[in-house]
Structures are given as C-alpha cells and as structure tokens.
Motif scaffolding. Structure first.
Motif, PDB file in Angstrom:
ATOM      1  N   LEU A 115     -10.147  -0.477  -3.047  1.00 12.46           N
ATOM      2  CA  LEU A 115      -9.531   0.467  -3.983  1.00 12.46           C
ATOM      3  C   LEU A 115     -10.544   0.969  -4.994  1.00 12.46           C
ATOM      4  N   GLU A 139     -13.203   3.355  -3.281  1.00 15.39           N
ATOM      5  CA  GLU A 139     -12.628   4.675  -2.984  1.00 15.39           C
ATOM      6  C   GLU A 139     -12.347   5.469  -4.260  1.00 15.39           C
ATOM      7  N   HIS A 191      -5.469   4.237  -7.505  1.00 13.48           N
ATOM      8  CA  HIS A 191      -5.929   4.942  -6.312  1.00 13.48           C
ATOM      9  C   HIS A 191      -5.612   6.428  -6.443  1.00 13.48           C
ATOM     10  N   ASP A 236      -6.453 -10.990  -2.733  1.00  6.52           N
ATOM     11  CA  ASP A 236      -6.402  -9.556  -3.030  1.00  6.52           C
ATOM     12  C   ASP A 236      -7.784  -8.929  -3.178  1.00  6.52           C
ATOM     13  N   GLU A 284       2.558  -3.516   0.817  1.00  5.58           N
ATOM     14  CA  GLU A 284       1.714  -3.111   1.932  1.00  5.58           C
ATOM     15  C   GLU A 284       0.317  -2.703   1.507  1.00  5.58           C
ATOM     16  N   ARG A 285       0.206  -2.156   0.295  1.00 13.63           N
ATOM     17  CA  ARG A 285      -1.104  -1.717  -0.189  1.00 13.63           C
ATOM     18  C   ARG A 285      -1.147  -1.816  -1.706  1.00 13.63           C
ATOM     19  N   LEU A 286      -2.366  -1.825  -2.224  1.00 15.66           N
ATOM     20  CA  LEU A 286      -2.552  -1.822  -3.669  1.00 15.66           C
ATOM     21  C   LEU A 286      -2.687  -0.381  -4.135  1.00 15.66           C
ATOM     22  N   GLY A 287      -1.973  -0.061  -5.195  1.00 16.01           N
ATOM     23  CA  GLY A 287      -2.045   1.278  -5.765  1.00 16.01           C
ATOM     24  C   GLY A 287      -2.922   1.344  -6.990  1.00 16.01           C
ATOM     25  N   ALA A 339      -9.031  -6.028  -0.909  1.00 11.23           N
ATOM     26  CA  ALA A 339      -8.257  -4.803  -1.137  1.00 11.23           C
ATOM     27  C   ALA A 339      -8.583  -4.190  -2.489  1.00 11.23           C
ATOM     28  N   ASP A 363       1.205  -3.306  -6.621  1.00 10.49           N
ATOM     29  CA  ASP A 363       1.361  -3.627  -5.209  1.00 10.49           C
ATOM     30  C   ASP A 363       2.725  -3.149  -4.729  1.00 10.49           C
ATOM     31  N   ASP A 364       2.784  -2.578  -3.528  1.00 12.72           N
ATOM     32  CA  ASP A 364       4.089  -2.217  -2.968  1.00 12.72           C
ATOM     33  C   ASP A 364       4.448  -3.098  -1.767  1.00 12.72           C
TER      34      ASP A 364
END
Length: 167
Positions: free
Chosen positions: A17, A20, A91, A10, A66-69, A13, A63-64
């Motif tokens: 995150l 950003e 995010h 992870d 597909e992406r980390l929130g 990613a 996590d969903d």
C-alpha cells in the motif's frame, strides 16, 4: 472498511500500500527512481516491523477483510503529551471516502492524554495539506528533511492541539 491495530501478518500488505501510494503521489515530484529508493528504505518490512515494536505507539490499518485501504502510525515523543503522526496514507483508489479521517480519529483516541499532535507534510502534496488543514492542523514551521535524516524532502511542520487542552 474498519480501523484496527496492525499485526505482523499485515506488514507485506502495508508495504505494498505504501509503495503504490508513494508512487501515485510523489513520482511526478521526485521521479520513480527516487520514490523507489525512499520506499525501499522507509517502507521496508524491517522498518515497518521496528515501528510496530516501538513502545507508546499505535500502528493502524483500515481493512475491509480483503484488502487494506489505508494505514496510520503515530508515537508519543519523549513528552507523552506530544504525539508525532509519522504516517497516514490512504490507497489512491480509496481516497476521499473518509478513511483518512477514520484513521486520524483513531490515532487521536489512542493517545487520550496527548495535548498536541505534530506531523510533517510535503509542501507540494496539496491534497494532504488540504486534508490536514480541514482536520484542524495548522502550520508551525518548516524542515528541509522530512522524515528525519538527510532526506532532502522539504516539508511543513503542523500541529493540532487537543480541543480541551492547550498546546
């Protein structure tokens, strides 16, 4: 989104995150160049990997599939009844959807013997200040160097006592 313990796979990613989120939050305060310098140090893969390996700590991601929130990282201090929340970031596109609260609750649950959680929050980060206040934290002091070292980032120190123990 669901909250789980982060793994080494992870880290890229998580770093993305953090970079950003930091730019979205702090560019207006510190400028993009200083934010880039801070994230290159504090959010490098090596720094994240070292946190992940620290004993008596918890490194979480939201996590969903597909992406980390979001992500959170906390560690017990030399007194295992006191935990330091070092990082809790969501995010920008996932903020105000309950992820921060989910991550914070999981951190609290990860340290069942803790009587006190401490954190530092940048004074000018009004959304974070409001979040921590709404989640039971109270200010207890100030630091001129958020995150340790000589960062030069002013922050407030906050604490939250466990409801069934004194802090």
């Amino acid at each position: 989104m669901f909250v789980r313990t982060a793994s080494e796979r992870d880290l890229a990613a998580v770093r993305a995150l953090l970079v950003e989120t930091w730019h979205a939050t702090y560019d207006a305060l510190y400028g993009a160049d200083q934010v880039e310098e801070i994230t290159a140090d504090w959010h490098s893969i090596a720094s994240l990997k070292a946190r992940m390996a620290r004993p008596n700590s918890e490194f979480l991601v939201a996590d969903d599939g597909e992406r980390l929130g979001g992500m959170a990282y906390a560690a017990a201090t030399t007194d295992p009844k006191i935990v330091m929340l070092h990082q809790l970031y969501v995010h920008p596109s996932a903020q105000r959807a309950g992820l921060g609260r989910m991550l914070l609750r999981e951190i609290e649950d990860s340290f069942p013997d803790a009587r006190l959680i401490r954190l530092e929050v940048e004074q000018a980060n009004a959304p974070a200040v409001a979040f921590y206040r709404a989640n039971g934290f109270t200010p207890v002091g100030e630091t001129a160097n958020c995150g340790g070292g000589q960062s030069g980032i002013p922050a407030w120190s906050w604490k939250k006592c466990s409801p069934d123990r004194q802090g």
